[in-house]
Design a protein around this motif. Structure first.
Motif, PDB file in Angstrom:
ATOM      1  N   GLY A   1     -23.343  32.547  -6.520  1.00 32.40           N
ATOM      2  CA  GLY A   1     -23.032  32.155  -5.153  1.00 32.40           C
ATOM      3  C   GLY A   1     -24.273  31.718  -4.400  1.00 32.40           C
ATOM      4  O   GLY A   1     -25.377  31.676  -4.934  1.00 32.40           O
ATOM      5  N   ASP A   2     -24.055  31.367  -3.128  1.00 30.26           N
ATOM      6  CA  ASP A   2     -25.137  30.830  -2.312  1.00 30.26           C
ATOM      7  C   ASP A   2     -25.907  31.900  -1.553  1.00 30.26           C
ATOM      8  O   ASP A   2     -26.921  31.604  -0.926  1.00 30.26           O
ATOM      9  N   GLY A   3     -25.405  33.151  -1.570  1.00 30.20           N
ATOM     10  CA  GLY A   3     -26.090  34.204  -0.838  1.00 30.20           C
ATOM     11  C   GLY A   3     -25.774  34.115   0.652  1.00 30.20           C
ATOM     12  O   GLY A   3     -24.781  33.495   1.040  1.00 30.20           O
ATOM     13  N   PRO A   4     -26.607  34.752   1.502  1.00 28.28           N
ATOM     14  CA  PRO A   4     -27.856  35.424   1.138  1.00 28.28           C
ATOM     15  C   PRO A   4     -27.615  36.773   0.448  1.00 28.28           C
ATOM     16  O   PRO A   4     -26.528  37.340   0.547  1.00 28.28           O
ATOM     17  N   PHE A   5     -28.631  37.253  -0.216  1.00 24.63           N
ATOM     18  CA  PHE A   5     -28.545  38.465  -1.024  1.00 24.63           C
ATOM     19  C   PHE A   5     -29.522  39.533  -0.528  1.00 24.63           C
ATOM     20  O   PHE A   5     -30.542  39.210   0.085  1.00 24.63           O
ATOM     21  N   PRO A   6     -29.253  40.810  -0.815  1.00 21.99           N
ATOM     22  CA  PRO A   6     -30.236  41.842  -0.514  1.00 21.99           C
ATOM     23  C   PRO A   6     -31.505  41.603  -1.336  1.00 21.99           C
ATOM     24  O   PRO A   6     -31.429  41.291  -2.522  1.00 21.99           O
ATOM     25  N   GLY A   7     -32.664  41.734  -0.703  1.00 17.86           N
ATOM     26  CA  GLY A   7     -33.932  41.469  -1.366  1.00 17.86           C
ATOM     27  C   GLY A   7     -34.598  42.745  -1.852  1.00 17.86           C
ATOM     28  O   GLY A   7     -34.692  43.726  -1.110  1.00 17.86           O
ATOM     29  N   VAL A   8     -35.084  42.724  -3.101  1.00 21.05           N
ATOM     30  CA  VAL A   8     -35.709  43.910  -3.713  1.00 21.05           C
ATOM     31  C   VAL A   8     -36.990  43.500  -4.435  1.00 21.05           C
ATOM     32  O   VAL A   8     -36.988  42.549  -5.226  1.00 21.05           O
ATOM     33  N   ILE A   9     -38.082  44.225  -4.180  1.00 14.57           N
ATOM     34  CA  ILE A   9     -39.332  44.077  -4.928  1.00 14.57           C
ATOM     35  C   ILE A   9     -39.322  45.085  -6.070  1.00 14.57           C
ATOM     36  O   ILE A   9     -38.986  46.256  -5.866  1.00 14.57           O
ATOM     37  N   ASP A  10     -39.704  44.637  -7.257  1.00 12.19           N
ATOM     38  CA  ASP A  10     -39.624  45.463  -8.467  1.00 12.19           C
ATOM     39  C   ASP A  10     -41.013  45.606  -9.090  1.00 12.19           C
ATOM     40  O   ASP A  10     -41.683  44.611  -9.363  1.00 12.19           O
ATOM     41  N   MET A  11     -41.446  46.867  -9.307  1.00 10.74           N
ATOM     42  CA  MET A  11     -42.794  47.113  -9.844  1.00 10.74           C
ATOM     43  C   MET A  11     -42.753  48.166 -10.948  1.00 10.74           C
ATOM     44  O   MET A  11     -41.966  49.111 -10.891  1.00 10.74           O
ATOM     45  N   TYR A  12     -43.652  48.001 -11.905  1.00 12.26           N
ATOM     46  CA  TYR A  12     -43.816  49.000 -12.964  1.00 12.26           C
ATOM     47  C   TYR A  12     -45.173  49.689 -12.831  1.00 12.26           C
ATOM     48  O   TYR A  12     -45.804  49.645 -11.769  1.00 12.26           O
ATOM     49  N   GLY A  13     -45.624  50.328 -13.897  1.00 10.29           N
ATOM     50  CA  GLY A  13     -46.726  51.270 -13.794  1.00 10.29           C
ATOM     51  C   GLY A  13     -48.072  50.742 -14.213  1.00 10.29           C
ATOM     52  O   GLY A  13     -48.354  49.537 -14.111  1.00 10.29           O
ATOM     53  N   ASP A  14     -48.889  51.652 -14.741  1.00  6.46           N
ATOM     54  CA  ASP A  14     -50.283  51.321 -14.987  1.00  6.46           C
ATOM     55  C   ASP A  14     -50.495  50.517 -16.264  1.00  6.46           C
ATOM     56  O   ASP A  14     -51.629  50.323 -16.691  1.00  6.46           O
ATOM     57  N   GLU A  15     -49.416  50.025 -16.883  1.00  6.20           N
ATOM     58  CA  GLU A  15     -49.565  49.094 -18.001  1.00  6.20           C
ATOM     59  C   GLU A  15     -49.954  47.706 -17.513  1.00  6.20           C
ATOM     60  O   GLU A  15     -50.442  46.873 -18.287  1.00  6.20           O
ATOM     61  N   GLY A  16     -49.734  47.425 -16.222  1.00  8.30           N
ATOM     62  CA  GLY A  16     -50.133  46.149 -15.656  1.00  8.30           C
ATOM     63  C   GLY A  16     -49.274  44.996 -16.129  1.00  8.30           C
ATOM     64  O   GLY A  16     -48.257  45.159 -16.808  1.00  8.30           O
ATOM     65  N   GLY A  17     -49.676  43.786 -15.740  1.00  4.67           N
ATOM     66  CA  GLY A  17     -48.956  42.590 -16.145  1.00  4.67           C
ATOM     67  C   GLY A  17     -47.665  42.376 -15.371  1.00  4.67           C
ATOM     68  O   GLY A  17     -47.356  43.087 -14.413  1.00  4.67           O
ATOM     69  N   LEU A  18     -46.918  41.369 -15.806  1.00  2.95           N
ATOM     70  CA  LEU A  18     -45.656  41.001 -15.176  1.00  2.95           C
ATOM     71  C   LEU A  18     -44.496  41.476 -16.043  1.00  2.95           C
ATOM     72  O   LEU A  18     -44.378  41.072 -17.200  1.00  2.95           O
ATOM     73  N   ILE A  19     -43.644  42.334 -15.480  1.00  2.00           N
ATOM     74  CA  ILE A  19     -42.488  42.882 -16.201  1.00  2.00           C
ATOM     75  C   ILE A  19     -41.237  42.477 -15.436  1.00  2.00           C
ATOM     76  O   ILE A  19     -41.048  42.873 -14.282  1.00  2.00           O
ATOM     77  N   GLU A  20     -40.359  41.714 -16.090  1.00  2.00           N
ATOM     78  CA  GLU A  20     -39.274  41.047 -15.366  1.00  2.00           C
ATOM     79  C   GLU A  20     -37.858  41.471 -15.759  1.00  2.00           C
ATOM     80  O   GLU A  20     -36.903  41.050 -15.102  1.00  2.00           O
ATOM     81  N   PHE A  21     -37.695  42.300 -16.798  1.00  2.00           N
ATOM     82  CA  PHE A  21     -36.326  42.507 -17.292  1.00  2.00           C
ATOM     83  C   PHE A  21     -35.447  43.232 -16.273  1.00  2.00           C
ATOM     84  O   PHE A  21     -34.265  42.922 -16.130  1.00  2.00           O
ATOM     85  N   ARG A  22     -36.006  44.201 -15.530  1.00  2.00           N
ATOM     86  CA  ARG A  22     -35.185  44.913 -14.541  1.00  2.00           C
ATOM     87  C   ARG A  22     -34.849  43.998 -13.372  1.00  2.00           C
ATOM     88  O   ARG A  22     -33.729  44.046 -12.840  1.00  2.00           O
ATOM     89  N   SER A  23     -35.784  43.134 -12.997  1.00  2.00           N
ATOM     90  CA  SER A  23     -35.511  42.173 -11.922  1.00  2.00           C
ATOM     91  C   SER A  23     -34.383  41.223 -12.306  1.00  2.00           C
ATOM     92  O   SER A  23     -33.527  40.890 -11.477  1.00  2.00           O
ATOM     93  N   SER A  24     -34.381  40.783 -13.566  1.00  2.00           N
ATOM     94  CA  SER A  24     -33.321  39.865 -13.988  1.00  2.00           C
ATOM     95  C   SER A  24     -31.960  40.557 -13.982  1.00  2.00           C
ATOM     96  O   SER A  24     -30.946  39.947 -13.638  1.00  2.00           O
ATOM     97  N   LEU A  25     -31.949  41.853 -14.335  1.00  2.00           N
ATOM     98  CA  LEU A  25     -30.696  42.600 -14.278  1.00  2.00           C
ATOM     99  C   LEU A  25     -30.244  42.800 -12.829  1.00  2.00           C
ATOM    100  O   LEU A  25     -29.052  42.686 -12.516  1.00  2.00           O
ATOM    101  N   LEU A  26     -31.189  43.087 -11.938  1.00  2.00           N
ATOM    102  CA  LEU A  26     -30.834  43.208 -10.519  1.00  2.00           C
ATOM    103  C   LEU A  26     -30.257  41.890 -10.011  1.00  2.00           C
ATOM    104  O   LEU A  26     -29.273  41.877  -9.262  1.00  2.00           O
ATOM    105  N   ALA A  27     -30.864  40.777 -10.427  1.00  2.00           N
ATOM    106  CA  ALA A  27     -30.360  39.473  -9.998  1.00  2.00           C
ATOM    107  C   ALA A  27     -28.932  39.243 -10.480  1.00  2.00           C
ATOM    108  O   ALA A  27     -28.100  38.686  -9.762  1.00  2.00           O
ATOM    109  N   SER A  28     -28.629  39.705 -11.707  1.00  2.00           N
ATOM    110  CA  SER A  28     -27.277  39.524 -12.242  1.00  2.00           C
ATOM    111  C   SER A  28     -26.265  40.418 -11.541  1.00  2.00           C
ATOM    112  O   SER A  28     -25.059  40.233 -11.695  1.00  2.00           O
ATOM    113  N   HIS A  29     -26.760  41.388 -10.755  1.00  2.00           N
ATOM    114  CA  HIS A  29     -25.874  42.276  -9.993  1.00  2.00           C
ATOM    115  C   HIS A  29     -25.923  41.988  -8.494  1.00  2.00           C
ATOM    116  O   HIS A  29     -25.566  42.846  -7.684  1.00  2.00           O
ATOM    117  N   GLY A  30     -26.381  40.796  -8.120  1.00  2.00           N
ATOM    118  CA  GLY A  30     -26.250  40.370  -6.733  1.00  2.00           C
ATOM    119  C   GLY A  30     -27.439  40.618  -5.839  1.00  2.00           C
ATOM    120  O   GLY A  30     -27.296  40.629  -4.611  1.00  2.00           O
TER     121      GLY A  30
END
Length: 259
Positions: A1-30
Motif C-alpha cells: 500500500g501507499d502508507g503512511p506506516f509506523p516508523g521503526v529504527i532497527d539496531m543490533y549489537g557489538d558485531e557492527g555492520g549493517l544487519i537488515e533481516f529483521r527490518s525486512s520482516l518488519l517492512a513485510s508486516h506494515g
C-alpha cells in the motif's frame, strides 16, 4: 500500500555492520523500518570507541520526516548494545516514543556516549572474569562491571526521563551477560519514579539473541569482536518458543504506540 506506516529504527549489537533481516520482516508486516549501523560500515568508525547520540538523533529525525512514515513519533528496536542504545534514544530524544529492548543493559556499556555537553561513561568488561571451557568456549556472563556498584552510577541511563513506552525482552538463560538482572534494575528505576510505561517479557530457557521466529539458534557462536566461540545460552525449544511469542508481542507493542 501507499502508507503512511509506523516508523521503526532497527539496531543490533557489538558485531557492527549493517544487519537488515529483521527490518525486512518488519517492512513485510506494515512498518517503515530503517536498519541503522553505528560502526564498521562504509564511512563509520571501524571500532566502537565512543558514540555520539546526535548520530541517532539524525536518524530518528530522518525517519520521522519521511513521506512514508505516519508519525508523529517513531519507534526503535534493538538487541544487545542496540537495546541499550534504544534506551538512551527514548530517554533523550523526543522523536522516539516506543522502544523494544532485547537482551540489553540498563547502563551504558563499553563505549562512552556523548550528547551535547553530557557524557554517559561505559561500563567495562573485566576479561579476568571470563571463563573458558575445556572445549575452548568463552563464557562472559560475569565479565561486565556491576551496574549496582555506586561507583558505576554515572553509567546508568536515566530512563525515568522518557515520556514514551518500553518493551523489555529477556531470556532467563542469557549467558552473554545478566540481561534479566538489567531488566529488573530498569523496571525498579521506573517504578521508583512512579512510572508504569513498561512491559516485560521474560522467557525461561531462552538465550541472548531472541530474533524473529525460524531464525537459526546457536548456544555457542563465534564472536566477531573477540574472534572466539562464546556462549549465548538457551535451550533450543524454549528459545524457539520465546522467538515466536515475542515477535507477535513486539509487533503489537509497536502498532499500539506508533499507530
Amino acid at each position: 500500500g501507499d502508507g503512511p506506516f509506523p516508523g521503526v529504527i532497527d539496531m543490533y549489537g557489538d558485531e557492527g555492520g549493517l544487519i537488515e533481516f529483521r527490518s525486512s520482516l518488519l517492512a513485510s508486516h506494515g512498518f517503515a523500518a530503517l536498519s541503522l549501523p553505528y560502526f564498521d560500515f562504509e564511512d563509520l568508525p571501524k571500532v566502537m570507541k565512543e558514540l555520539k547520540l546526535e548520530y541517532f538523533e539524525e536518524a530518528a529525525r530522518f525517519l520521522q520526516r519521511h513521506a512514508k512514515v505516519k508519525g508523529p513519533g517513531v519507534g526503535v528496536i534493538g538487541t544487545g548494545k542496540g537495546a541499550e542504545l534504544a534506551l538512551s534514544m527514548i530517554t533523550f530524544l523526543p522523536e522516539v516514543v516506543a522502544a523494544v529492548c532485547i537482551s540489553g543493559c540498563s547502563s551504558n556499556t563499553v563505549a562512552d556516549l556523548h550528547y551535547g555537553e553530557m557524557t554517559l561513561p561505559g561500563l567495562r568488561f573485566d576479561m579476568s572474569k571470563v571463563s573458558v571451557s575445556d572445549a575452548g568456549v568463552f563464557d562472559t556472563f560475569e565479565a561486565l562491571d556491576d551496574p549496582r556498584n555506586p561507583a558505576n552510577s554515572p553509567c546508568t541511563i536515566p530512563i525515568e526521563k522518557a515520556e514514551g513506552h518500553f518493551l523489555l525482552v529477556v531470556g532467563e538463560d542469557d549467558r552473554i551477560w545478566k540481561s534479566s538482572l538489567y531488566a529488573e534494575l530498569a523496571i525498579r528505576r521506573l517504578q521508583q519514579h512512579g512510572k508504569e510505561n513498561f512491559e516485560l517479557l521474560s522467557y525461561p530457557g531462552a538465550g541472548h539473541r531472541i530474533d524473529p521466529p525460524s531464525t537459526p539458534f546457536c548456544q555457542v557462536a563465534m564472536d566477531r569482536v573477540l574472534g572466539v566461540p562464546v556462549r549465548g545460552g538457551g535451550e533450543s525449544k524454549a528459545h524457539a518458543r520465546a522467538q515466536e511469542h515475542s515477535w507477535g508481542k513486539i509487533q503489537e507493542f509497536l502498532h499500539l504506540h506508533l499507530g
